[in-house]
Design an enzyme around this catalytic site. Sequence first.
Site, mmCIF file in Angstrom:
data_model
loop_
_atom_site.group_PDB
_atom_site.id
_atom_site.type_symbol
_atom_site.label_atom_id
_atom_site.label_comp_id
_atom_site.label_asym_id
_atom_site.label_seq_id
_atom_site.Cartn_x
_atom_site.Cartn_y
_atom_site.Cartn_z
ATOM 1 C CB SER A 126 -0.863 0.056 1.260
ATOM 2 O OG SER A 126 -1.534 -1.128 1.450
ATOM 3 C CD GLU A 137 -2.250 3.940 -6.414
ATOM 4 O OE1 GLU A 137 -2.398 5.162 -6.324
ATOM 5 O OE2 GLU A 137 -1.935 3.239 -5.436
ATOM 6 C CG ASN A 153 -3.624 3.537 0.236
ATOM 7 O OD1 ASN A 153 -4.844 3.529 0.152
ATOM 8 N ND2 ASN A 153 -2.923 2.428 0.313
ATOM 9 C CG HIS A 161 -1.764 -0.300 -4.156
ATOM 10 N ND1 HIS A 161 -2.244 0.936 -3.833
ATOM 11 C CD2 HIS A 161 -2.126 -1.119 -3.122
ATOM 12 C CE1 HIS A 161 -2.854 0.880 -2.666
ATOM 13 N NE2 HIS A 161 -2.800 -0.354 -2.223
HETATM 14 N N1 3HC Z 1 -15.793 -9.378 -2.996
HETATM 15 C C1 3HC Z 1 -16.302 -9.517 -4.224
HETATM 16 N N2 3HC Z 1 -17.367 -8.835 -4.685
HETATM 17 C C2 3HC Z 1 -17.966 -7.986 -3.821
HETATM 18 C C3 3HC Z 1 -17.495 -7.786 -2.510
HETATM 19 C C4 3HC Z 1 -16.352 -8.529 -2.105
HETATM 20 N N3 3HC Z 1 -15.811 -8.402 -0.900
HETATM 21 N N4 3HC Z 1 -18.270 -6.868 -1.921
HETATM 22 C C5 3HC Z 1 -19.201 -6.507 -2.807
HETATM 23 N N5 3HC Z 1 -19.015 -7.177 -3.955
HETATM 24 C C6 3HC Z 1 -19.799 -7.030 -5.197
HETATM 25 C C7 3HC Z 1 -21.195 -7.534 -5.016
HETATM 26 O O1 3HC Z 1 -21.289 -8.902 -5.292
HETATM 27 C C8 3HC Z 1 -21.944 -6.707 -6.048
HETATM 28 O O2 3HC Z 1 -21.727 -7.297 -7.318
HETATM 29 P P1 3HC Z 1 -22.781 -7.121 -8.527
HETATM 30 O O3 3HC Z 1 -22.841 -5.654 -8.835
HETATM 31 O O4 3HC Z 1 -22.162 -7.926 -9.616
HETATM 32 O O5 3HC Z 1 -24.070 -7.660 -8.023
HETATM 33 C C9 3HC Z 1 -21.218 -5.359 -6.041
HETATM 34 O O6 3HC Z 1 -19.922 -5.627 -5.469
HETATM 35 C C10 3HC Z 1 -21.920 -4.323 -5.203
HETATM 36 O O7 3HC Z 1 -22.078 -4.858 -3.902
HETATM 37 P P2 3HC Z 1 -23.281 -4.565 -2.928
HETATM 38 O O8 3HC Z 1 -24.470 -4.158 -3.745
HETATM 39 O O9 3HC Z 1 -23.414 -5.704 -1.987
HETATM 40 O O10 3HC Z 1 -22.786 -3.389 -2.000
HETATM 41 P P3 3HC Z 1 -22.419 -1.902 -2.323
HETATM 42 O O11 3HC Z 1 -23.277 -1.287 -3.354
HETATM 43 O O12 3HC Z 1 -22.296 -1.265 -1.000
HETATM 44 O O13 3HC Z 1 -20.954 -1.976 -2.960
HETATM 45 C C11 3HC Z 1 -18.665 -1.815 -2.656
HETATM 46 C C12 3HC Z 1 -19.919 -2.566 -2.293
HETATM 47 C C13 3HC Z 1 -18.422 -1.886 -4.159
HETATM 48 C C14 3HC Z 1 -17.509 -2.483 -1.927
HETATM 49 C C15 3HC Z 1 -18.826 -0.322 -2.222
HETATM 50 O O14 3HC Z 1 -19.174 -0.296 -0.880
HETATM 51 C C16 3HC Z 1 -17.594 0.508 -2.432
HETATM 52 O O15 3HC Z 1 -17.293 0.938 -3.523
HETATM 53 N N6 3HC Z 1 -16.861 0.758 -1.345
HETATM 54 C C17 3HC Z 1 -15.634 1.544 -1.367
HETATM 55 C C18 3HC Z 1 -14.488 0.638 -1.686
HETATM 56 C C19 3HC Z 1 -13.177 1.361 -1.660
HETATM 57 O O16 3HC Z 1 -13.065 2.569 -1.549
HETATM 58 N N7 3HC Z 1 -12.096 0.569 -1.747
HETATM 59 C C20 3HC Z 1 -10.763 1.086 -1.684
HETATM 60 C C21 3HC Z 1 -10.207 0.802 -0.338
HETATM 61 S S1 3HC Z 1 -8.561 1.385 -0.163
HETATM 62 C C22 3HC Z 1 -7.631 0.085 -0.570
HETATM 63 O O17 3HC Z 1 -8.090 -1.000 -0.824
HETATM 64 C C23 3HC Z 1 -6.169 0.325 -0.623
HETATM 65 C C24 3HC Z 1 -5.422 -0.438 0.441
HETATM 66 O O18 3HC Z 1 -4.078 -0.374 0.139
HETATM 67 C C25 3HC Z 1 -5.639 0.104 1.834
#
Ligand code: 3HC
Length: 289
Positions: free
Chosen positions: A120, A153, A191, A141
């Site tokens: 990260s 990234e 990040n 990333h």
């Molecule tokens: N694994 C696989 N698929 C997943 C999942 C998971 N853990 N969580 C959700 N999904 C899928 C669902 O199956 C659904 O798929 P579909 O559209 O094909 O039916 C889709 O994602 C949407 O899910 P939900 O309707 O259940 O829920 P949401 O509408 O709340 O979406 C989310 C979930 C896409 C995770 C949304 O909450 C989101 O975009 N969150 C922000 C994520 C984010 O910012 N991530 C970056 C984090 S920082 C990082 O990772 C960097 C690291 O270095 C710290």
Amino acid sequence: MEMKKITVLGAGIMGAGIAQCAAQAGFEVSIRDMEDRFVEKGLTTIKANLERAVSKGKMTADDADTIMDRVTGTTDLTMAARDADLVIEAVIEVLEIKKQVFQELAAICKKETVFASNTSGLSITEMAVAACRPDKFIGMHFFNPVPVMRLVELIKGFSTSDETLGLAKAFVDKINKTAIVVKEAPGFAVNRILCPMINEAVFALAEDIASPGDIDNAMTLGANMPIGPLALADMVGLDTLLLVLESFHEEFGEDKYRPAPLLRKMVRAGYLGRKSGKGFYDYTIQKGK
Ligand code: 3HC
């Protein structure tokens, strides 16, 4: 070089997601972790994701089986990596541990194998030196949840070759994601911006500015984020977030990156977010535990 076999180190949330995406794109994937139970958990996560896609009619059960057949799990590093074309490391965010893994890999892999780290924000150049193949090393990333998030990234280290960057870009393209090339700097692009924002939300909570739900409402309803910063912290893992912020604090030497003391306390208490069942929210209630 045509890439066929991908090895993913670490079967946690990120490793399992990366392995799933690679297998879905047709690559043969080996996923390796330190203990059988971690490997099993990673494989179960992939299976559950594929089953969910089948139940939503997004793929057939046969497709899911074919994808699953491309994935093998093991605790044996040599077995996992000896014929890999690309190794993607997604182990804990501790530089010394990552360097150690790359040193071991250097002795196992073919000389043309490309090494990538899903760090990260740790130094790609330092890991590349430990891996003894600085030109064939790159930061790759991914974002959580990997099967959903469209960005990767790519971070060039001091000596990463254009050929390695090209191979990494081709891989990202093949797994249907978009690559951005980022300079090596703490936190890269995403990040660097996201984690201080989440940290600020934890400070706001500690100052009792609003409840966790309302802090998250502030950013979902007021800033159109898909989920609020505290829910996102629970998803990313509070321990991971803390490590990222600590590395910013150390690298920049600036007080603005100081991790919120509440975050540190929660990590010490074992409140790591979704993966431990509790973070800013309680996930054990939903699961009926
Ligand atoms: N694994 C696989 N698929 C997943 C999942 C998971 N853990 N969580 C959700 N999904 C899928 C669902 O199956 C659904 O798929 P579909 O559209 O094909 O039916 C889709 O994602 C949407 O899910 P939900 O309707 O259940 O829920 P949401 O509408 O709340 O979406 C989310 C979930 C896409 C995770 C949304 O909450 C989101 O975009 N969150 C922000 C994520 C984010 O910012 N991530 C970056 C984090 S920082 C990082 O990772 C960097 C690291 O270095 C710290």
